[in-house]
Motif scaffolding. Structure first.
Motif, PDB file in Angstrom:
ATOM      1  N   UNK A  19      52.125  36.822  19.814  1.00  0.00           N
ATOM      2  CA  UNK A  19      52.627  36.708  21.177  1.00  0.00           C
ATOM      3  C   UNK A  19      51.480  36.842  22.184  1.00  0.00           C
ATOM      4  N   UNK A  20      50.502  37.702  21.864  1.00  0.00           N
ATOM      5  CA  UNK A  20      49.354  37.868  22.760  1.00  0.00           C
ATOM      6  C   UNK A  20      48.598  36.558  22.947  1.00  0.00           C
ATOM      7  N   UNK A  21      48.517  35.760  21.878  1.00  0.00           N
ATOM      8  CA  UNK A  21      47.783  34.497  21.975  1.00  0.00           C
ATOM      9  C   UNK A  21      48.459  33.538  22.937  1.00  0.00           C
ATOM     10  N   UNK A  22      49.777  33.699  23.113  1.00  0.00           N
ATOM     11  CA  UNK A  22      50.505  32.892  24.097  1.00  0.00           C
ATOM     12  C   UNK A  22      50.118  33.324  25.505  1.00  0.00           C
ATOM     13  N   UNK A  23      49.961  34.642  25.713  1.00  0.00           N
ATOM     14  CA  UNK A  23      49.502  35.131  27.007  1.00  0.00           C
ATOM     15  C   UNK A  23      48.164  34.501  27.395  1.00  0.00           C
ATOM     16  N   UNK A  24      47.333  34.264  26.368  1.00  0.00           N
ATOM     17  CA  UNK A  24      45.974  33.775  26.589  1.00  0.00           C
ATOM     18  C   UNK A  24      45.845  32.272  26.341  1.00  0.00           C
ATOM     19  N   UNK A  25      46.951  31.556  26.379  1.00  0.00           N
ATOM     20  CA  UNK A  25      46.930  30.135  26.026  1.00  0.00           C
ATOM     21  C   UNK A  25      45.965  29.336  26.898  1.00  0.00           C
ATOM     22  N   UNK A  26      45.886  29.675  28.200  1.00  0.00           N
ATOM     23  CA  UNK A  26      44.973  28.947  29.075  1.00  0.00           C
ATOM     24  C   UNK A  26      43.521  29.222  28.705  1.00  0.00           C
ATOM     25  N   UNK A  27      43.220  30.472  28.315  1.00  0.00           N
ATOM     26  CA  UNK A  27      41.851  30.825  27.912  1.00  0.00           C
ATOM     27  C   UNK A  27      41.518  30.166  26.573  1.00  0.00           C
ATOM     28  N   UNK A  28      42.474  30.177  25.648  1.00  0.00           N
ATOM     29  CA  UNK A  28      42.263  29.571  24.334  1.00  0.00           C
ATOM     30  C   UNK A  28      41.921  28.095  24.467  1.00  0.00           C
ATOM     31  N   UNK A  29      42.568  27.411  25.396  1.00  0.00           N
ATOM     32  CA  UNK A  29      42.387  25.969  25.536  1.00  0.00           C
ATOM     33  C   UNK A  29      41.133  25.581  26.306  1.00  0.00           C
ATOM     34  N   UNK A  39      34.480  37.741  24.559  1.00  0.00           N
ATOM     35  CA  UNK A  39      35.324  38.245  25.649  1.00  0.00           C
ATOM     36  C   UNK A  39      36.463  39.098  25.095  1.00  0.00           C
ATOM     37  N   UNK A  40      37.104  38.618  24.036  1.00  0.00           N
ATOM     38  CA  UNK A  40      38.236  39.330  23.454  1.00  0.00           C
ATOM     39  C   UNK A  40      37.807  40.667  22.843  1.00  0.00           C
ATOM     40  N   UNK A  41      36.658  40.698  22.186  1.00  0.00           N
ATOM     41  CA  UNK A  41      36.172  41.949  21.591  1.00  0.00           C
ATOM     42  C   UNK A  41      35.850  42.975  22.673  1.00  0.00           C
ATOM     43  N   UNK A  42      35.226  42.522  23.772  1.00  0.00           N
ATOM     44  CA  UNK A  42      34.954  43.448  24.880  1.00  0.00           C
ATOM     45  C   UNK A  42      36.253  43.972  25.486  1.00  0.00           C
ATOM     46  N   UNK A  43      37.227  43.075  25.671  1.00  0.00           N
ATOM     47  CA  UNK A  43      38.523  43.494  26.220  1.00  0.00           C
ATOM     48  C   UNK A  43      39.209  44.485  25.288  1.00  0.00           C
ATOM     49  N   UNK A  44      39.122  44.236  23.987  1.00  0.00           N
ATOM     50  CA  UNK A  44      39.731  45.132  23.005  1.00  0.00           C
ATOM     51  C   UNK A  44      39.060  46.500  23.025  1.00  0.00           C
ATOM     52  N   UNK A  91      58.682  30.413  34.268  1.00  0.00           N
ATOM     53  CA  UNK A  91      57.420  29.696  34.475  1.00  0.00           C
ATOM     54  C   UNK A  91      56.655  29.418  33.197  1.00  0.00           C
ATOM     55  N   UNK A  92      57.032  30.079  32.105  1.00  0.00           N
ATOM     56  CA  UNK A  92      56.328  29.873  30.852  1.00  0.00           C
ATOM     57  C   UNK A  92      55.038  30.671  30.809  1.00  0.00           C
ATOM     58  N   UNK A  93      54.154  30.348  29.849  1.00  0.00           N
ATOM     59  CA  UNK A  93      52.903  31.100  29.662  1.00  0.00           C
ATOM     60  C   UNK A  93      51.980  31.104  30.871  1.00  0.00           C
ATOM     61  N   UNK A 110      41.569  40.304  30.880  1.00  0.00           N
ATOM     62  CA  UNK A 110      42.362  40.252  29.648  1.00  0.00           C
ATOM     63  C   UNK A 110      42.791  41.663  29.247  1.00  0.00           C
ATOM     64  N   UNK A 111      41.884  42.628  29.393  1.00  0.00           N
ATOM     65  CA  UNK A 111      42.222  44.011  29.029  1.00  0.00           C
ATOM     66  C   UNK A 111      43.443  44.488  29.801  1.00  0.00           C
ATOM     67  N   UNK A 112      43.512  44.148  31.093  1.00  0.00           N
ATOM     68  CA  UNK A 112      44.664  44.491  31.914  1.00  0.00           C
ATOM     69  C   UNK A 112      45.014  43.288  32.768  1.00  0.00           C
ATOM     70  N   UNK A 113      46.235  42.722  32.656  1.00  0.00           N
ATOM     71  CA  UNK A 113      47.433  43.358  32.105  1.00  0.00           C
ATOM     72  C   UNK A 113      47.817  42.912  30.693  1.00  0.00           C
ATOM     73  N   UNK A 114      46.972  42.132  29.993  1.00  0.00           N
ATOM     74  CA  UNK A 114      47.397  41.592  28.701  1.00  0.00           C
ATOM     75  C   UNK A 114      47.465  42.684  27.635  1.00  0.00           C
ATOM     76  N   UNK A 115      46.373  43.433  27.449  1.00  0.00           N
ATOM     77  CA  UNK A 115      46.341  44.464  26.414  1.00  0.00           C
ATOM     78  C   UNK A 115      46.822  45.821  26.938  1.00  0.00           C
ATOM     79  N   UNK A 116      46.315  46.224  28.080  1.00  0.00           N
ATOM     80  CA  UNK A 116      46.691  47.512  28.661  1.00  0.00           C
ATOM     81  C   UNK A 116      47.883  47.298  29.588  1.00  0.00           C
ATOM     82  N   UNK A 117      49.013  47.750  29.161  1.00  0.00           N
ATOM     83  CA  UNK A 117      50.224  47.604  29.948  1.00  0.00           C
ATOM     84  C   UNK A 117      51.095  48.841  29.823  1.00  0.00           C
ATOM     85  N   UNK A 118      52.214  48.870  30.509  1.00  0.00           N
ATOM     86  CA  UNK A 118      53.098  50.044  30.442  1.00  0.00           C
ATOM     87  C   UNK A 118      53.549  50.361  29.023  1.00  0.00           C
TER      88      UNK A 118
END
Length: 203
Positions: A19-29, A39-44, A91-93, A110-118
């Motif tokens: 599901x996270x990869x859908x959040x990042x679909x624009x970055x992936x493409x 970028x993803x490793x730094x965010x992680x 609105x979709x992804x 990417x770290x916030x709000x994708x990974x770090x959230x409530x």
């Protein structure tokens, strides 16, 4: 061992890489594989440090620094999640791209709000309360690393099949986006209800 696996599964359920990869679909493409991995490793890494801080000192952070009850965070976080879920539904992804906004620091965005959230912060606090400190830290590192590794593999798979299966990728993004909206909506209502229940339990 069971406690350790439960802690990992709790955080992985919220850091679901499919599901996270859908959040990042624009970055992936739009970003090449090497940059995406960096970028993803730094965010992680950023997310893991924040999760560990909340696992070790979650109650102190809320009571001393924020000067608010954890239940208040659950209610507010649930409301934020609910709004994000509604954005995904209508609105979709592209909703997550709007939430990230324009940022020169892609790792932080990417770290916030994708990974770090409530949800993930709440899970970190719960892990810290139910596990020994060293076990909580290890569980968080394992969960974040596993989710990151799967997302990097999904990026590689995306680049491999994109040329010949563009329509298949788009179908996956559309379907997963709908699933994400339902998932976020469900989690948000659960967080709100848990927060209300905690508040009511104090009276």
């Amino acid at each position: 061992m069971l406690e350790f696996l439960q802690a990992i599964s709790l955080l992985l359920a919220l850091l679901n890489p499919f599901l996270m990869i859908v959040y990042l679909s624009d970055v992936v493409q739009t970003v090449d594989r090497a940059k995406f991995s960096r970028v993803l490793i730094r965010a992680a890494a950023i997310a893991a440090v924040v999760f560990i801080c909340f696992a070790l000192a979650g109650d102190a952070i809320f009571s001393t620094l924020v000067q608010a009850e954890f239940a208040s965070f659950q209610i507010f976080g649930g409301a934020v999640f609910l709004l994000i879920g509604m954005q995904f539904m209508f609105r979709g992804p592209t909703a997550i791209e709007m939430l990230r906004g324009e940022s020169t620091n892609l790792s932080g965005a990417i770290a916030m709000p994708v990974l770090i959230g409530p949800g993930t912060l709440s899970a970190s606090v719960v892990i810290g309360k139910t596990s020994a400190p060293w076990l909580a830290c290890l569980a968080i590192v394992v969960a974040v690393a596993a989710s990151t590794a799967v997302m990097v593999l999904l990026k590689i798979l995306h680049d491999y099949v994109r040329a010949s299966r563009e329509d298949l990728i788009q179908h996956y993004i559309d379907i997963a986006g709908r699933v994400t909206a339902l998932y976020l909506g469900t989690v948000s209502i659960e967080m709100i209800m848990l927060g209300i229940r905690d508040w009511v339990g104090r009276f």
